[in-house]
Design a protein around this motif. Structure first.
Motif, short mmCIF file in Angstrom:
data_model
loop_
_atom_site.label_atom_id
_atom_site.label_comp_id
_atom_site.label_asym_id
_atom_site.label_seq_id
_atom_site.Cartn_x
_atom_site.Cartn_y
_atom_site.Cartn_z
N HIS A 1 30.83 28.89 43.69
CA HIS A 1 30.52 27.57 43.14
C HIS A 1 29.04 27.22 43.34
N ILE A 2 28.51 27.53 44.51
CA ILE A 2 27.10 27.23 44.77
C ILE A 2 26.21 28.07 43.85
N PHE B 1 23.44 25.99 65.42
CA PHE B 1 23.26 25.68 64.00
C PHE B 1 22.04 26.42 63.45
N PRO B 2 22.14 26.98 62.23
CA PRO B 2 21.01 27.72 61.64
C PRO B 2 19.90 26.77 61.18
N MET B 3 19.10 26.31 62.12
CA MET B 3 18.09 25.29 61.84
C MET B 3 17.04 25.75 60.83
N ASP B 4 16.82 27.06 60.74
CA ASP B 4 15.80 27.53 59.80
C ASP B 4 16.19 27.31 58.34
N ALA B 5 17.47 26.98 58.09
CA ALA B 5 17.93 26.72 56.72
C ALA B 5 17.94 25.24 56.38
N THR C 1 24.67 30.38 53.48
CA THR C 1 23.23 30.43 53.22
C THR C 1 22.76 31.86 52.99
N ARG C 2 23.36 32.82 53.71
CA ARG C 2 22.96 34.22 53.55
C ARG C 2 23.33 34.74 52.16
N ARG C 3 24.53 34.38 51.69
CA ARG C 3 25.01 34.92 50.40
C ARG C 3 24.38 34.23 49.20
N THR C 4 24.10 32.94 49.29
CA THR C 4 23.68 32.17 48.12
C THR C 4 22.21 31.81 48.11
N GLY C 5 21.57 31.82 49.28
CA GLY C 5 20.19 31.37 49.37
C GLY C 5 20.04 29.86 49.37
#
Length: 296
Positions: free
Chosen positions: A136-137, A206-210, A174-178
């Motif tokens: 969906h994203i 939490f993945p703060m870099d995203a 975030t890894r799969r979709t960017g």
């Protein structure tokens, strides 16, 4: 049918690393008159999906002065069925018209077959849901033509079928979709209290870099059937002191980021909402003057 909007307003759209507020119609005359020193305004996309009328005229006046963040609440990213193509096309048209500096959606579902719910409902964290959300994203980002931010939810129950943590789920998305993430600090506090877990531990992983945007809001205290504390993500009051403390902790890792004050129910007079944004601005200024805390 795809909504037909006038040509986009071509002015700089970058959202600064400052505090912003949710735009409320009753505040617009005073905002336009006083031109408050504010970083940006956020609008809910679903309130502006008509082709014209007074709401758009007022939003155009605001857009000439302030950057915008566009926040969707009705796309049902986590829903089992396909995305509503007409809704998605209207969302793309709205992005083209106003060129918001930020664009975000909730990690939630709000549709089933032809039924639409007023609530943002949680999803199980399992492989099937992960794939569906990523698909969906991908569709949203391709249709809208830009990167979106995905907001972490506020939750009240956990699914027995979940096979991964919320952190792992969001990180893999975030890894799969960017896509990026919108970190709602109040949602972290609400969910952590309701599930009797540590908000500090959650934020440490939490993945703060995203993260591209932060949200702050008020919550309503309640109790569950067993008498345990239960918090409701009500957006009907000032930001709680505990949430301010978590926000400062986040800023030590991320540095200054665009930060929205959400106040959607029992909306106060404009000076009250502005004062909350100014409080966030002070913390953002302090964060700009200190080195980032290294992970680990």
């Amino acid at each position: 049918m795809t909504a037909q909007f006038p040509t986009a307003i071509r002015i700089p759209a970058d959202v600064p690393a400052r505090a912003g507020a949710g735009l409320k119609g009753e505040h617009i005359p005073e905002i336009l008159e006083t031109r408050a020193d504010l970083g940006f305004f956020e609008v809910h996309a679903e309130n502006y999906m008509g082709a014209g009328g007074a709401p758009h005229r007022l939003l155009e006046d605001i857009r000439e002065i302030y950057p915008l963040s566009l926040h969707g609440v009705g796309l049902s990213i986590g829903g089992e069925g396909p995305l509503d193509k007409a809704h998605l096309n209207r969302l793309a048209a709205l992005n083209r018209r106003y060129e918001p500096g930020l664009f975000s959606e909730h990690l939630a579902w709000s549709t089933h077959d032809t039924t639409y719910y007023n609530d943002l409902l949680p999803v199980p964290y399992d492989a099937a849901t992960l794939q569906r959300v990523c698909d969906h994203i991908d569709e949203v980002q391709e249709t809208v033509g830009r990167r979106m931010l995905l907001e972490n939810p506020s939750t009240y129950v956990a699914f027995a079928q979940s096979t991964m943590s919320e952190i792992d789920f969001l990180t893999e998305i975030t890894r799969r979709t960017g896509c990026g993430l919108l970190l709602d600090v109040n949602n972290v506090y609400v969910s952590s209290t309701n599930h009797e877990r540590s908000a500090e531990d959650y934020l440490a992983e939490f993945p703060m870099d995203a993260v591209g945007e932060l949200h702050l809001g008020g919550h309503a205290p309640d109790t569950d059937d067993a008498g345990r504390p239960l918090l409701i993500d009500a957006h009907d009051r000032e930001v709680d002191e505990a949430v301010w403390a978590l926000y400062e902790r986040v800023l030590r890792k991320t540095g200054p980021l665009p930060t929205l004050i959400e106040w959607d129910n029992d909306v106060p007079a404009w000076p009250v909402l502005l004062a909350e944004a100014q409080a966030a601005d002070r913390l953002l200024a302090e964060a700009a003057d200190r080195p980032l805390k290294q992970a680990g």
